[in-house]
Motif scaffolding. Structure first.
Motif, mmCIF file in Angstrom:
data_model
loop_
_atom_site.group_PDB
_atom_site.id
_atom_site.type_symbol
_atom_site.label_atom_id
_atom_site.label_comp_id
_atom_site.label_asym_id
_atom_site.label_seq_id
_atom_site.Cartn_x
_atom_site.Cartn_y
_atom_site.Cartn_z
ATOM 1 N N SER A 190 33.847 30.481 51.484
ATOM 2 C CA SER A 190 34.856 30.342 50.435
ATOM 3 C C SER A 190 36.222 30.622 51.037
ATOM 4 N N THR A 191 37.261 30.201 50.346
ATOM 5 C CA THR A 191 38.617 30.397 50.866
ATOM 6 C C THR A 191 39.441 31.348 50.008
ATOM 7 N N SER A 192 38.879 31.790 48.889
ATOM 8 C CA SER A 192 39.591 32.737 48.039
ATOM 9 C C SER A 192 38.570 33.598 47.309
ATOM 10 N N PRO A 193 38.947 34.811 46.908
ATOM 11 C CA PRO A 193 38.002 35.650 46.160
ATOM 12 C C PRO A 193 37.551 34.954 44.879
ATOM 13 N N GLU A 194 36.271 35.113 44.571
ATOM 14 C CA GLU A 194 35.693 34.578 43.330
ATOM 15 C C GLU A 194 35.705 33.048 43.290
ATOM 16 N N ASP A 195 35.768 32.433 44.456
ATOM 17 C CA ASP A 195 35.766 30.966 44.532
ATOM 18 C C ASP A 195 34.425 30.438 44.030
ATOM 19 N N THR A 196 34.468 29.532 43.062
ATOM 20 C CA THR A 196 33.240 28.929 42.541
ATOM 21 C C THR A 196 33.104 27.467 42.951
ATOM 22 N N ASP A 197 34.140 26.925 43.574
ATOM 23 C CA ASP A 197 34.130 25.514 43.965
ATOM 24 C C ASP A 197 33.704 25.409 45.424
ATOM 25 N N ALA A 238 30.128 33.640 51.771
ATOM 26 C CA ALA A 238 30.857 34.289 52.854
ATOM 27 C C ALA A 238 32.326 33.934 52.691
ATOM 28 N N GLY A 239 33.177 34.952 52.684
ATOM 29 C CA GLY A 239 34.598 34.680 52.522
ATOM 30 C C GLY A 239 35.349 35.907 52.040
ATOM 31 N N PRO A 240 36.592 35.749 51.626
ATOM 32 C CA PRO A 240 37.362 36.881 51.118
ATOM 33 C C PRO A 240 36.732 37.441 49.848
ATOM 34 N N ILE A 241 36.875 38.735 49.645
ATOM 35 C CA ILE A 241 36.117 39.434 48.608
ATOM 36 C C ILE A 241 36.958 39.732 47.374
ATOM 37 N N SER A 242 36.267 39.988 46.275
ATOM 38 C CA SER A 242 36.911 40.327 45.014
ATOM 39 C C SER A 242 37.331 41.800 45.027
ATOM 40 N N PHE A 243 37.797 42.300 43.884
ATOM 41 C CA PHE A 243 38.368 43.650 43.844
ATOM 42 C C PHE A 243 37.330 44.751 43.658
ATOM 43 N N GLY A 244 36.114 44.420 43.220
ATOM 44 C CA GLY A 244 35.175 45.420 42.729
ATOM 45 C C GLY A 244 34.645 46.371 43.781
ATOM 46 N N PHE A 245 33.855 47.338 43.290
ATOM 47 C CA PHE A 245 33.323 48.399 44.135
ATOM 48 C C PHE A 245 32.062 47.958 44.861
ATOM 49 N N TYR A 246 31.243 47.128 44.220
ATOM 50 C CA TYR A 246 29.906 46.822 44.734
ATOM 51 C C TYR A 246 29.964 46.154 46.099
ATOM 52 N N ASP A 247 30.630 45.010 46.173
ATOM 53 C CA ASP A 247 30.753 44.321 47.458
ATOM 54 C C ASP A 247 32.178 43.856 47.708
ATOM 55 N N GLY A 248 33.152 44.505 47.029
ATOM 56 C CA GLY A 248 34.532 44.073 47.100
ATOM 57 C C GLY A 248 35.454 45.072 47.776
ATOM 58 N N LEU A 249 36.727 44.876 47.541
ATOM 59 C CA LEU A 249 37.758 45.628 48.244
ATOM 60 C C LEU A 249 37.783 47.108 47.842
ATOM 61 N N ALA A 250 37.512 47.410 46.583
ATOM 62 C CA ALA A 250 37.564 48.808 46.137
ATOM 63 C C ALA A 250 36.557 49.667 46.887
ATOM 64 N N GLY A 251 35.368 49.130 47.157
ATOM 65 C CA GLY A 251 34.365 49.895 47.877
ATOM 66 C C GLY A 251 34.782 50.192 49.311
ATOM 67 N N MET A 286 45.553 41.799 42.880
ATOM 68 C CA MET A 286 44.392 40.948 42.634
ATOM 69 C C MET A 286 43.925 41.010 41.188
ATOM 70 N N LEU A 287 43.962 42.195 40.619
ATOM 71 C CA LEU A 287 43.315 42.422 39.328
ATOM 72 C C LEU A 287 43.810 41.504 38.212
ATOM 73 N N PRO A 288 45.123 41.321 38.025
ATOM 74 C CA PRO A 288 45.570 40.472 36.908
ATOM 75 C C PRO A 288 45.097 39.023 37.013
ATOM 76 N N ASN A 289 44.802 38.553 38.227
ATOM 77 C CA ASN A 289 44.400 37.159 38.420
ATOM 78 C C ASN A 289 42.891 36.974 38.522
ATOM 79 N N SER A 290 42.148 38.066 38.450
ATOM 80 C CA SER A 290 40.708 37.985 38.627
ATOM 81 C C SER A 290 40.030 37.503 37.353
ATOM 82 N N ILE A 291 39.003 36.671 37.522
ATOM 83 C CA ILE A 291 38.237 36.244 36.347
ATOM 84 C C ILE A 291 37.322 37.364 35.857
ATOM 85 N N LEU A 292 37.253 38.477 36.608
ATOM 86 C CA LEU A 292 36.451 39.629 36.204
ATOM 87 C C LEU A 292 37.313 40.770 35.648
#
Length: 957
Positions: A318-325, A596-609, A640-646
């Motif tokens: 993926s090329t961006s966090p939370e990429d679904t395409d 595989a790619g840049p990660i989202s903000f969360g704790f589980y597998d993202g940047l916060a962790g 990241m947070l304001p633009n996250s779909i989560l």
């Protein structure tokens, strides 16, 4: 109306080029005959040697027909339906035949073109371009004939056919063409092939040093155009040859990485027996581009990704966090059976004729080897692929000076620049074929003007857009180029575009990469390859025994060393872009795929962790460097947070509650201010209250139970009325969702498996009860007793799933396993952790059974699972659990056994690290840096072994 006799507009050639898939052939006939008369005259004026004129003319007309159909079919079908209102139930060809007859009339055709002037212009333009380009190919074939025979060391024979439009058109309709001769097949390419020759020269140098050479395409460069041998797809001779194929493909990836190649999708690779052959090197040597257009050296995330092997498009990522395409057409992709939307003409030859988009399935690609009609995926050949990549990387490392000498001595040559993904342009060109855009040039230009609204933050694109529009208006994919030893940019007409787009020449960038190579760099690129292969593997139905990518690198010889060295390595692997920080890792995207790619903000597998681990490391070892790193991570999270779909997801591990937990941990470590934490609480409370009713998940990892635990922690630390009130709202909502059984036991249905109840911690009943027990510690007695009663009745239901002989709880997931291994997410280990804490929080107010049984199962089976070392479902998670329960009074009698087990497991973990390196929480992965599935969580458990006062993230303490 005057109707011409069919024989007046047909020739022997046009009659032979039509088939049953053609619709409204009288229209095509008139257009093609006009072109035919011109091309026939031009061919007749050429010398006749080396060309079978009749056969070649026939092939050109077939290609021309295909092109005309592409641009006209939809409009002609649309216009046909304008000629009648209702179908005739007695004759389903009535209007079709009448319209076909009208199309034979020249005056009717003139009126049609008058109504659709854009279509008329497009057809005339195609005619001019086809005429010019076909003649150019024929003349060049004749003039280069002797050189081609010398180059191929073989007799070519007469030219029999030309297949045009074998790719996108550029620069006046120019495109790749396939020329079939009596004794060989040639590929004509309307561009300089010097890039291919340079690739050939350096791979030839490599082949002299390697026992396994790689194959390139036989090339004759003629400056502005060139010729190459046609490479057919050939099956493997033996299945064992697949190992050789994938080793060579790994080698090709390394060369493309060294040469800054991009866009090497599945169509650019031909599996020729045991040799992968790259057939289009047009996008080698792609320089870094400053799309700001200001001379600024600001880097964006995509720029940083393009500094890795992922730029090649060989690998899924993926090329961006939370990429679904996600792109499913990368170089290693098995496209067989992949579905895609395709426009098709239905009900040909009837009044119901129409164009509809239908789902189609792809045939076998040519990029992967085939043995006995079965595509050989990379799974099972991963080690060969990595070994091939490593061999070429080390070759460049060893022969840096010799290779750079070749680059410097090679003549300068033009290189195409890929400014946007090609599909962006081709989608515009396809859309413009709609009939409503064939009526008005202004309407066509209005659609094209939408390009101006994209990439508005990149000033360079504002200067490129006029050139893009000009090419698109000419039905071409826009074309820009530079020179290998220059940094000027040119448009398709050869005009210089001064936009400060390129900072260094392509040659300089390649040389800089070669001189920056290192063993550490090799390790990182291998990790990225591993992550991509792992994501592809985990998103397929491949058998679990067929995947192995682990590369062995030296492991430090003590805990302190591994913590220090790996923390430093993780920090070096960061991507800094535009004042933000990121890592490339494996994670689950919102569609549920492993990417595989840049990660989202969360704790589980993202940047916060990752940031939390760095904060804990910084605190324990007084490492100021990482203290400042945490600040940078936190600022990135804020952006990241304001633009996250989560952003409105309440999960305590990957949603907004995980962010609240992260900020609270920073506050406890003195890494954020009281004002920042108050502002964060205000936003968090507002989100929880607004999303509470719409949050349908209840479990600890993703639902209200985890949210309640986070709110409980905040209440303990701050005790503000707003936090207390919000925690009560969550508790009330969770209580309202209880299902009461006939025997008065209670449960919640699973969030992931319909009409199913799960035992366990992160997804099961114990985890929800644990969160309730934590909330019970901050409320008064009446509610505390109410909670104790709910927990007693819920655990009683969970104990119905307990099997005394197994000393384990049934696993009700649809996974063909009666019992889960003892893990945090499912199984006895998580139940042990949760029930020990429930007993500690509630005491004798509720009944908590089977704690010692859960401990026994965990001690006996807790190291034997095959799911790696992760916190979520691996060895380090179980060590963390035993570490947490070892000092609890309820297990005092077992303390020595627990501590001995921890010591044994740590020793076994250490031996496995030395033997095979990291083994994370996703099948085949040893590279991810995520907290619950990757390295940082495992390192955090090692920190806790040295300092047990660190909170357990498995408990959200």
């Amino acid at each position: 109306m005057t109707t011409l006799n069919r024989t007046q507009i047909e020739s022997s050639y046009t009659r032979d080029i039509f088939d049953q898939n053609d619709v409204f052939t009288p229209f095509l006939e008139q257009v093609i005959v006009k072109f035919e008369n011109k091309i026939k005259e031009e061919i007749n004026s050429l010398p006749s040697f080396h060309i079978d004129e009749d056969s070649v003319l026939q092939s050109i007309l077939k290609s021309y027909k295909k092109k005309i159909k592409e641009v006209s079919d939809k409009t002609i079908i649309f216009e046909f339906h304008e000629t009648f209102e209702e179908l005739d139930p007695q004759n389903n060809r009535k209007y079709y035949d009448a319209f076909s007859k009208d199309l034979q009339d020249k005056s009717f055709m003139n009126s049609l073109f008058h109504k659709y002037p854009v279509l008329h212009t497009n057809i005339n333009q195609i005619e001019r371009q086809y005429l010019h380009n076909c003649l150019a190919i024929l003349k060049r074939f004749q003039s280069d004939y002797m050189e081609l025979e010398d180059n191929h060391e073989n007799t070519i024979g007469k030219l029999l056919s030309i297949s045009m439009d074998l790719g996108d058109t550029h620069c006046g309709g120019n495109t790749v063409a396939k020329l079939e001769c009596e004794h060989t097949v040639l590929m004509y390419k309307p561009r300089s092939l010097q890039a291919d020759k340079l690739y050939e020269e350096i791979t030839s140098f490599f082949n002299k040093k390697s026992t396994v050479g790689i194959q390139t395409v036989n090339t004759l460069d003629k400056g502005s155009y060139g010729w190459q041998s046609y490479v057919p797809h050939l099956d493997l001779q033996t299945k064992k040859d697949g190992h050789l194929y994938y080793k060579r493909l790994g080698m090709q990836l390394a060369f493309i990485y060294m040469f800054h190649g991009s866009d090497f999708h599945y169509e650019n690779i031909i599996a020729h027996e045991s040799s992968p052959v790259i057939i289009d090197l047009e996008t080698l040597f792609q320089p870094s581009m400053n799309l700001e257009g200001t001379g600024s050296k600001t880097k964006h995330l995509i720029d940083r990704i393009n500094e890795t092997v992922y730029k090649s498009l060989f690998l899924s990522h993926s090329t961006s966090p939370e990429d679904t395409d996600m792109n499913n057409y990368y170089g290693l992709s098995n496209v067989e059976g992949q579905q895609y939307p395709e426009e098709r003409i239905l009900h040909e030859g009837t009044d119901e004729i129409c164009v509809k988009t239908q789902t189609a399935e792809m045939d076998k690609g040519t990029n992967l080897p085939v043995f006995q009609d079965e595509v050989q995926n990379i799974f099972g050949y991963e080690v060969d692929f990595l070994e091939g990549f490593e061999e070429v990387y080390l070759f460049f490392l060893q022969y840096q000076e010799e290779i750079t000498d070749i680059l410097e001595d090679f003549p300068n040559f033009p290189l195409r620049l890929v400014m946007r993904p090609t599909y962006v342009y081709t989608n515009y060109l396809k859309a413009l074929r709609h009939p409503k855009y064939q009526v008005s040039f202004q309407e066509r230009d209005r659609v094209l003007s939408f390009l101006k609204d994209s990439y508005t933050s990149f000033k360079a694109f504002q200067g490129l857009i006029p050139h893009e529009l000009e090419d698109l208006q000419n039905q071409d994919v826009p074309y820009f180029y530079t020179y290998f030893k220059s940094y000027e940019v040119f448009n398709s007409q050869g005009d210089i575009i001064n936009q400060n787009i390129i900072e260094n020449s392509p040659m300089q960038e390649v040389m800089d990469r070669i001189h920056s190579l290192s063993l550490e760099g090799l390790r990182y690129q291998i990790q990225l390859i591993n992550m991509s292969l792992t994501s592809s593997f985990n998103n397929t139905d491949a058998p679990s025994t067929s995947f192995e990518t682990n590369h062995k690198y030296s492991i430090p010889h003590s805990y302190e060393n591994i913590i220090e060295k790996e923390t430093e390595a993780i920090w070096r692997e960061r991507l800094e872009a535009n004042d933000m920080i990121q890592w490339l890792s494996l994670s689950a995207n919102p569609n549920g795929n492993i990417v595989a790619g840049p990660i989202s903000f969360g704790f589980y597998d993202g940047l916060a962790g990752i940031a939390y681990y760095l904060a804990a490391y910084s605190k324990q070892y007084q490492a100021d460097k990482y203290h400042s790193a945490v600040k940078q991570c936190t600022e990135t999270l804020h952006q990241m947070l304001p633009n996250s779909i989560l952003k409105n997801n309440l999960s305590a591990y990957y949603g907004i509650s995980s962010y609240a937990y992260y900020m609270e941990k920073l506050y406890e470590m003195g890494m954020t201010t009281e004002e920042e934490i108050r502002n964060n609480h205000t936003k968090y409370i507002k989100t929880v209250q607004s999303q509470l009713i719409d949050t349908h998940t209840n479990d600890f990892i993703g639902g209200l139970a985890g949210t309640l635990k986070v709110l409980t922690t905040l209440c303990k630390n701050h005790q503000t009325p707003e936090l207390v009130e919000t925690a009560h709202y969550v508790y009330s909502q969770l209580k309202a969702r209880i299902i009461v059984n006939e025997d008065e036991t209670m449960y919640w249905l699973s969030d992931s498996f319909p009409n199913t109840v799960l035992a366990g911690f992160s997804h099961g009943l114990t985890g929800i009860c644990y969160a309730l027990s934590e909330y019970a510690t901050i409320v008064d007695n009446p509610i505390r007793r109410e909670i104790a009663d709910i927990i007693t009745k819920t655990l009683a239901y969970e104990d119905k799933l307990y099997e005394p002989e197994e000393k384990n709880w049934q696993d009700n997931r649809s996974n063909d396993k009666a019992f889960s291994a003892p893990l945090w997410c499912h199984g006895a280990a998580g139940i042990l952790l949760g029930r020990v804490k429930i007993h500690e929080n509630i005491g004798d107010l509720c009944t908590v059974n089977h704690i010692e049984d859960a401990l026994s199962t965990t001690l006996k089976q807790g190291y034997n699972n095959q799911q790696g070392n992760s916190l979520c479902h691996g060895i380090l998670g179980n060590i963390d659990i035993l570490l947490e329960v070892s000092q609890k009074p309820s297990l005092k009698a077992h303390r020595e056994e627990i501590e001995q087990t921890i010591e044994t497991w740590v020793h076994q973990f250490w031996e496995s690290m030395i033997r095979q390196g990291w083994h994370s929480g996703i099948r085949g992965d040893y590279s991810s840096v995520g907290f619950m599935l990757g390295k940082t969580g495992q390192l955090y458990t090692l920190l806790r072994l040295n300092n047990p006062s660190l909170p357990s993230v498995l408990l959200l303490d």
